[in-house]
Write an enzyme that holds these catalytic residues in place. Structure first.
Site, PDB file in Angstrom:
ATOM      1  N   TYR A  85       0.654  -1.313  -0.172  1.00 46.69           N
ATOM      2  CA  TYR A  85       0.055   0.118  -0.024  1.00 46.69           C
ATOM      3  C   TYR A  85       1.025   1.373   0.122  1.00 46.69           C
ATOM      4  CZ  TYR A  85      -3.704  -3.219   1.347  1.00 46.69           C
ATOM      5  OH  TYR A  85      -4.855  -4.050   1.365  1.00 46.69           O
ATOM      6  N   THR A  86       2.115   1.175   0.250  1.00 47.99           N
ATOM      7  CA  THR A  86       3.013   2.256   0.369  1.00 47.99           C
ATOM      8  C   THR A  86       3.854   2.483  -0.915  1.00 47.99           C
ATOM      9  OG1 THR A  86       4.603   1.291   1.674  1.00 47.99           O
ATOM     10  CG2 THR A  86       2.797   2.285   2.774  1.00 47.99           C
TER      11      THR A  86
END
Length: 455
Positions: free
Chosen positions: A118-119
């Site tokens: 997600y990053t």
């Protein structure tokens, strides 16, 4: 059992066997995992992730999982979570080397980062200019990766002592390390003093260096105590969060940061503070920054608010941090080994800076040596091109002439140069030879000579 078999059996004391093997294991964990190399201030996992990012040209935001996979597959054969944890820490360093997008964790509340899928992140300008400068990378020794399929740097050519800028820590068998962190600006100032020949002393460090922390806070010491901090490998510093005696209706105080030592324990510490008999309420208004508002009971006289605020901060929020400053210096005995041996040492900030500056001067000399070698090679090539420009008509005729001797040998004889230089000329096309301009080459030659002289 035969006599031959008996000779293969060796009796050892259990205590001695355990001691020797535990010591060997401890050295490996100290050298290869827990303690950074003093030259680039990086542990192997940090260095390998940065190297992977460099090889990937990670100049635009990319999924963290992609960098982790690249690091694990090519350089660091350990768990993906260990690598991602190192990457997250580099995003959150006081002087970060990655620019992150997404949730990389809330350091104050110990909120964990989002999963690596997600990053996103990319190398920032600081990393590219200070740690991964291509001209300096050519100067560092390389050694084999764990599977022997590629090479990796023994250390990265950091142009500032990163070991004093990351607030890193580590623990291994028989040793633990914890480093103070100073602002990049103050580190650069003292490095410039050292590179100009000024001796690095505790007094100079106290005058220039500024403690820096992602947690905020204010160190609590006098001038003499601060000077003493730079004289030992295990200094102790006490910190308080930033606070102001101005709570609800001026009858309390507001805490505006955490501090080293308190770190992610701030919420718990504030809850304990709120239970003090003098406190009426404690409100957590923190958002992008820390803000806890403490209000005293009406029975507390206004004249005592400031003194009571200071007392509660010191009782519940003040923290002492004992640093343990150490480093390793790896060397390459076997370039094909993925575990280079390392010297381990404790040092004060002054000693560490002095040692680092000595290495930094050697690095600069190595870089300039390589630069001058390249310029001289370029100068030689330019001279050969000038010679070819002067003899371009004769060269054209020689190219058309049929003879038993190889063409490169004939060109070498014609221009009175080596066969290698003749091959360089013959690698050019006929059109390139025809376009050679003596005047332009002479100007280029002059510029190269000036560059060599300047270096």
């Amino acid at each position: 059992m035969t006599a031959v078999q008996k000779e293969k059996i060796t009796s050892v004391e259990t205590a001695g066997f355990v001691h020797d093997n535990l010591a060997s294991y401890g050295r490996k964990t100290v050298e290869d995992r827990a303690v950074p190399d003093f030259r680039d201030g990086l542990k192997p996992v940090h260095r390998r992730a940065l190297w992977a990012a460099h090889k990937m040209n990670l100049n635009s935001l990319t999924k963290s999982s992609k960098l982790v996979a690249e690091t694990m597959g090519n350089y660091h054969p350990h768990g993906d979570q260990a690598i991602y944890g190192a990457v997250v820490s580099m995003v959150n360093w006081p002087t970060p080397v990655f620019k992150g997008q997404g949730n990389f964790g809330n350091l104050i509340d110990d909120d964990p980062p989002a999963a690596m899928r997600y990053t996103e992140l990319k190398l920032n300008e600081f990393a590219k200019k200070i740690i991964l400068d291509p001209e300096y990378i050519e100067c560092v020794p390389m050694h084999s990766t764990y599977d022997g399929t590629a090479m990796q740097p023994l250390y990265l050519p950091a142009l500032l002592p990163m070991i004093l800028m990351t607030a890193d820590q580590g623990i291994a068998v028989g040793v633990s390390v914890k480093y103070p962190s100073f602002s990049a600006k103050s580190i650069a100032k003292i490095v410039m003093r050292g590179l100009r020949g000024q001796k690095i002393t505790p007094k100079l460090c106290a005058k220039i260096l500024e403690l820096d922390s992602v947690y905020g806070g204010e160190p609590q010491f006098g001038e003499t105590e601060y000077i003493d901090m730079f004289s030992t490998a295990k200094p102790r510093v006490e910190f308080e969060p930033a606070w102001t005696a101005a709570g609800q209706n001026g009858r309390g105080f507001t805490v505006r940061s955490s501090c080293p030592g308190l770190e992610h324990l701030l919420p718990n510490a504030m809850e304990k503070l709120a239970m003090d008999p003098s406190v009426q309420s404690m409100q957590n208004r923190s958002g992008d920054s820390v803000e806890y508002v403490v209000t005293f009971k009406a029975s507390v006289p206004q004249s005592e608010v400031k003194a009571l605020s200071e007392k509660l901060v010191k009782k519940f929020l003040k923290r002492g941090v004992t640093y343990s400053i150490a480093g390793t210096e790896r060397s390459i005995d076997d370039p094909n080994s993925d575990e280079p041996p390392a010297e381990f040492f404790f040092a004060s900030v002054c000693e560490l800076l002095t040692r680092w500056i000595e290495w930094r001067i050697r690095l600069e000399k190595d870089m300039l040596t390589i630069r001058i070698m390249k310029l001289r090679a370029q100068l030689h090539r330019t001279k050969i091109m000038m010679l070819a420009a002067e003899q371009v008509v004769a060269l054209a005729k020689e190219l058309q002439r049929k003879a038993e001797a190889p063409l490169n040998v004939r060109v070498a004889k014609l221009l009175k140069i080596t066969v290698t230089d003749a091959d360089m000329i013959l690698s050019l096309s006929i059109r390139s030879l025809a376009n050679l301009e003596h005047q332009a080459l002479a100007k280029k030659k002059s510029e190269i000579i000036k560059s060599i002289t300047a270096n």
